[in-house]
Design a protein around this motif. Structure first.
Motif, mmCIF file in Angstrom:
data_model
loop_
_atom_site.group_PDB
_atom_site.id
_atom_site.type_symbol
_atom_site.label_atom_id
_atom_site.label_comp_id
_atom_site.label_asym_id
_atom_site.label_seq_id
_atom_site.Cartn_x
_atom_site.Cartn_y
_atom_site.Cartn_z
ATOM 1 N N SER A 1 0.824 -1.211 0.000
ATOM 2 C CA SER A 1 0.000 0.000 0.000
ATOM 3 C C SER A 1 0.857 1.259 0.000
ATOM 4 O O SER A 1 0.576 2.227 0.710
ATOM 5 N N ALA A 2 1.916 1.258 -0.808
ATOM 6 C CA ALA A 2 2.763 2.437 -0.990
ATOM 7 C C ALA A 2 3.460 2.296 -2.335
ATOM 8 O O ALA A 2 3.752 1.185 -2.785
ATOM 9 N N GLY A 3 3.723 3.436 -2.987
ATOM 10 C CA GLY A 3 4.191 3.427 -4.355
ATOM 11 C C GLY A 3 5.666 3.110 -4.509
ATOM 12 O O GLY A 3 6.521 3.770 -3.913
ATOM 13 N N ALA A 4 5.980 2.121 -5.342
ATOM 14 C CA ALA A 4 7.353 1.708 -5.616
ATOM 15 C C ALA A 4 7.683 1.962 -7.088
ATOM 16 O O ALA A 4 6.791 1.972 -7.942
ATOM 17 N N THR A 5 8.959 2.138 -7.372
ATOM 18 C CA THR A 5 9.384 2.296 -8.767
ATOM 19 C C THR A 5 9.807 0.967 -9.373
ATOM 20 O O THR A 5 10.120 0.899 -10.563
ATOM 21 N N HIS A 6 9.814 -0.085 -8.572
ATOM 22 C CA HIS A 6 10.255 -1.392 -9.058
ATOM 23 C C HIS A 6 9.827 -2.472 -8.063
ATOM 24 O O HIS A 6 9.638 -2.185 -6.878
ATOM 25 N N PRO A 7 9.676 -3.703 -8.539
ATOM 26 C CA PRO A 7 9.385 -4.800 -7.610
ATOM 27 C C PRO A 7 10.666 -5.220 -6.902
ATOM 28 O O PRO A 7 11.698 -5.429 -7.544
ATOM 29 N N THR B 1 4.735 3.257 -9.476
ATOM 30 C CA THR B 1 4.416 4.672 -9.627
ATOM 31 C C THR B 1 5.624 5.479 -10.081
ATOM 32 O O THR B 1 6.736 5.288 -9.588
ATOM 33 N N PRO B 2 5.418 6.390 -11.021
ATOM 34 C CA PRO B 2 6.491 7.269 -11.495
ATOM 35 C C PRO B 2 6.726 8.425 -10.535
ATOM 36 O O PRO B 2 6.038 8.553 -9.514
ATOM 37 N N ASN B 3 7.691 9.270 -10.884
ATOM 38 C CA ASN B 3 7.971 10.442 -10.039
ATOM 39 C C ASN B 3 6.837 11.452 -10.074
ATOM 40 O O ASN B 3 6.645 12.211 -9.125
ATOM 41 N N ARG C 1 12.194 2.976 -3.903
ATOM 42 C CA ARG C 1 12.167 4.061 -4.875
ATOM 43 C C ARG C 1 13.559 4.268 -5.468
ATOM 44 O O ARG C 1 14.561 4.198 -4.769
ATOM 45 N N ASP C 2 13.587 4.477 -6.761
ATOM 46 C CA ASP C 2 14.811 4.847 -7.465
ATOM 47 C C ASP C 2 14.455 6.025 -8.358
ATOM 48 O O ASP C 2 13.561 5.913 -9.202
ATOM 49 N N ASP C 3 15.141 7.146 -8.170
ATOM 50 C CA ASP C 3 14.738 8.377 -8.840
ATOM 51 C C ASP C 3 14.827 8.270 -10.359
ATOM 52 O O ASP C 3 13.921 8.716 -11.078
ATOM 53 N N ALA C 4 15.898 7.653 -10.864
ATOM 54 C CA ALA C 4 16.061 7.537 -12.311
ATOM 55 C C ALA C 4 14.969 6.652 -12.916
ATOM 56 O O ALA C 4 14.392 6.967 -13.968
ATOM 57 N N THR C 5 14.660 5.554 -12.240
ATOM 58 C CA THR C 5 13.597 4.671 -12.725
ATOM 59 C C THR C 5 12.251 5.382 -12.672
ATOM 60 O O THR C 5 11.436 5.283 -13.592
#
Length: 277
Positions: free
Chosen positions: A168-174, A193-195, A229-233
């Motif tokens: 229940s929180a946004g990730a940029t990758h599994p 989720t994106p930035n 979270r990864d900013d570039a992704t």
């Protein structure tokens, strides 16, 4: 039935219809789990695009709408949109007795719904990194013996083997730890989720040891998942979601070179428009 029970029953019918749910047990769960028991005393703050507005009442009847209730308004943490979660719970296809991991349990409302769906023969581990929210969840869920709340990060903990991991929180990758914790046939549902802008709820199903089906369930926007979270992704995902082609995604690939079927390519993972290998 009391007036509040009538309202809760209609709310359950409405949000499951809006969420296009097919499993009647999801409607039954929303009709039985009392939302007011997980949100603290009113008046409550309701999230809108223009900011939070107060309900100006402590009558729990106001909670039985398809609205987001602020849990920590200074940080934008909410008890999420019921119809979105109804759609996700329906897609999760939960069977009685399953082992479920909930990451980002907040104060426990959706954890309680997961617990109802798996039943007393199942097990639910609820991870919540925020001490205040975790304390509330522990208290709110104390009556459910098959639920345990852990004041830990669901991105760093060693997770139990699970039939369902519900994030229940946004990730940029599994995360690899999420995928590795899945039993055969296990499902991972998380907001990719994106930035900026909308992302999507992604359902990943482990069909074999290194084979994963994947599909997007719904557009979604969530608070960021700390540790996932990864900013570039996240920046690359902005254009991927703007393409409006999420329906083409069919599988998740790990640690293999991307081919012409790639919808999005991350670091050591990519989403493919082809069926699982």
């Amino acid at each position: 039935m009391t007036n509040i029970e009538v309202l809760r029953a209609f709310y359950a019918r409405y949000i499951t219809a809006k969420g296009a749910c097919r499993d009647p047990s999801v409607q039954a769960a929303f009709a039985l789990v009392e939302r007011e028991n997980y949100l603290g005393p009113g008046p409550w703050n309701v999230y809108t695009l223009a900011g939070y507005i107060s309900t100006d009442t402590s009558d729990p009847a106001v909670l039985y709408q398809d609205i987001l209730i602020g849990l920590k308004t200074d940080r934008g943490i909410n008890n999420g949109e019921p119809s979105l979660h109804a759609r996700c719970l329906d897609a999760a296809a939960i069977s009685r007795g399953e082992t479920i991991t909930h990451i980002g349990s907040g104060t426990g409302y959706y954890t309680a719904l997961l617990a109802h769906l798996t039943g007393e023969a199942g097990h639910v581990a609820a991870y919540e990194i925020d001490p205040g929210l975790s304390a509330h969840a522990t208290s709110n869920l104390a009556h459910l013996e098959h639920v345990r709340v852990l004041e830990e990060s669901g991105t760093h903990a060693v997770l139990p083997r699970s039939d369902l991991i519900y994030v229940s929180a946004g990730a940029t990758h599994p995360l690899n730890s999420w995928l590795e914790a899945l039993n055969d046939g296990g499902r991972l549902i998380f907001p990719l989720t994106p930035n900026r802008g909308l992302g999507g709820m992604l359902l990943v199903t482990r069909v074999a040891a290194n084979s994963y089906a994947a599909k997007f369930i719904s557009p979604a926007q969530f608070i960021e998942c700390i540790g996932a979270r990864d900013d570039a992704t996240g920046e690359s995902l902005v254009s991927a979601f703007k393409s409006n082609t999420t329906a083409a995604v069919k599988s998740l690939r790990l640690k293999t070179p991307a081919d012409q079927s790639a919808w999005f390519v991350g670091a050591d993972w990519w989403l493919s428009t082809s069926e699982p290998a």
